[in-house]
Design a protein around this motif. Structure first.
Motif, PDB file in Angstrom:
ATOM      1  N   GLY A 120       0.814  -1.211   0.000  1.00 48.27           N
ATOM      2  CA  GLY A 120       0.000   0.000   0.000  1.00 48.27           C
ATOM      3  C   GLY A 120       0.844   1.257   0.000  1.00 48.27           C
ATOM      4  N   THR A 121       1.935   1.248   0.760  1.00 53.97           N
ATOM      5  CA  THR A 121       2.841   2.397   0.802  1.00 53.97           C
ATOM      6  C   THR A 121       3.492   2.635  -0.549  1.00 53.97           C
ATOM      7  N   ALA A 122       3.957   1.556  -1.179  1.00 57.84           N
ATOM      8  CA  ALA A 122       4.597   1.687  -2.489  1.00 57.84           C
ATOM      9  C   ALA A 122       3.617   2.214  -3.533  1.00 57.84           C
ATOM     10  N   LEU A 123       2.384   1.718  -3.498  1.00 56.72           N
ATOM     11  CA  LEU A 123       1.365   2.203  -4.438  1.00 56.72           C
ATOM     12  C   LEU A 123       1.077   3.688  -4.208  1.00 56.72           C
ATOM     13  N   ALA A 124       0.958   4.067  -2.943  1.00 53.77           N
ATOM     14  CA  ALA A 124       0.665   5.468  -2.631  1.00 53.77           C
ATOM     15  C   ALA A 124       1.799   6.384  -3.061  1.00 53.77           C
ATOM     16  N   LEU A 125       3.038   5.966  -2.847  1.00 51.99           N
ATOM     17  CA  LEU A 125       4.176   6.780  -3.271  1.00 51.99           C
ATOM     18  C   LEU A 125       4.204   6.929  -4.788  1.00 51.99           C
ATOM     19  N   GLY A 126       3.879   5.837  -5.491  1.00 54.21           N
ATOM     20  CA  GLY A 126       3.830   5.914  -6.952  1.00 54.21           C
ATOM     21  C   GLY A 126       2.725   6.838  -7.437  1.00 54.21           C
ATOM     22  N   ILE A 127       1.560   6.757  -6.802  1.00 57.07           N
ATOM     23  CA  ILE A 127       0.444   7.628  -7.196  1.00 57.07           C
ATOM     24  C   ILE A 127       0.774   9.089  -6.916  1.00 57.07           C
TER      25      ILE A 127
END
Length: 242
Positions: A128-135
């Motif tokens: 979830g953290t990686a997805l949020a950083l990418g977004i």
């Protein structure tokens, strides 16, 4: 995963919007803007982290809310200075970015400490953290280039976006002030929760840009209008618009 994704989105989007705006407007170079921000954030956050427990328990458990309220007032003032005095714009914007860094990093640290005491699935949290950083990174790049493209035919876009960002911080200051019973919020004006939820993707984006509330109070609306009008009028009077 969903909780960590939403938390990172909510905490980083306001910072991303302001940082990308500052880079697009002033074109200072990433290092020239980020270096003072990092130094200022470290100077403010290190003591805050060291005394976090006393801060959370002080003033009848409202110490952190008082800190956030004062920080948002400081950030609003810095953006008003950036609008009025062109010679102080870079320093004022870096201070306002620092304010958001302190607020949202403190929130993330509290969120992380809560996870440490729970039975969390670290793989889901990391995803979830990686997805949020990418977004957030994608939004930062898109927002940066969108501002540059729009500013060519519409130079007033800088004034408009700065007015919205300033009004957003002012609304957040009022929100905390009403929670602390410092000011009377007045009546609720409307409820758009059914049409535009604050926890939706568009709701997060609008909250980051202009402090969107589904149920705004009279005090929030008045402060939003006053802060945005102050920026619009002061930048119109200035000789240098960026």
């Amino acid at each position: 995963m969903i909780n960590s994704l939403l938390m990172w989105l909510r905490e980083l989007l306001p910072l991303v919007m302001l940082l990308s705006f500052a880079l697009a407007w002033l074109q200072p170079g990433l290092r020239a803007l980020l270096l003072p921000v990092l130094l200022q954030t470290a100077l403010l956050l290190l003591p805050a982290w060291w005394f976090l427990d006393p801060l959370l328990s002080s003033l009848d458990g409202m110490g952190l809310d008082w800190s956030y309220c004062l920080l948002y007032v400081l950030g609003t003032t810095a953006l008003l200075v950036a609008a009025r005095y062109s010679q102080y714009r870079r320093r004022a914007l870096s201070l306002s970015i620092t304010v958001l860094c302190c607020i949202h990093l403190l929130n993330l640290s509290l969120f992380g400490s809560g996870l440490l005491h729970g039975d969390s699935q670290w793989q889901a949290i990391a995803t979830g953290t990686a997805l949020a950083l990418g977004i957030n990174g994608s939004i930062a790049v898109l927002w940066y280039y969108l501002l540059l493209e729009v500013s060519v035919p519409c130079r007033w876009i800088w004034r408009l976006v700065l007015a919205l960002l300033c009004a957003r911080q002012a609304v957040m200051a009022v929100t905390f002030a009403t929670q602390l019973d410092v000011i009377n919020p007045g009546p609720l004006l409307w409820d758009t929760e059914r049409w535009l939820n604050e926890s939706s993707e568009l709701g997060y984006l609008l909250q980051a840009l202009l402090g969107y509330e589904a149920t705004p109070s009279l005090a929030q609306l008045l402060v939003f209008l006053m802060a945005s009008l102050a920026v619009l009028l002061w930048m119109r009077e200035g000789s240098d618009e960026g």
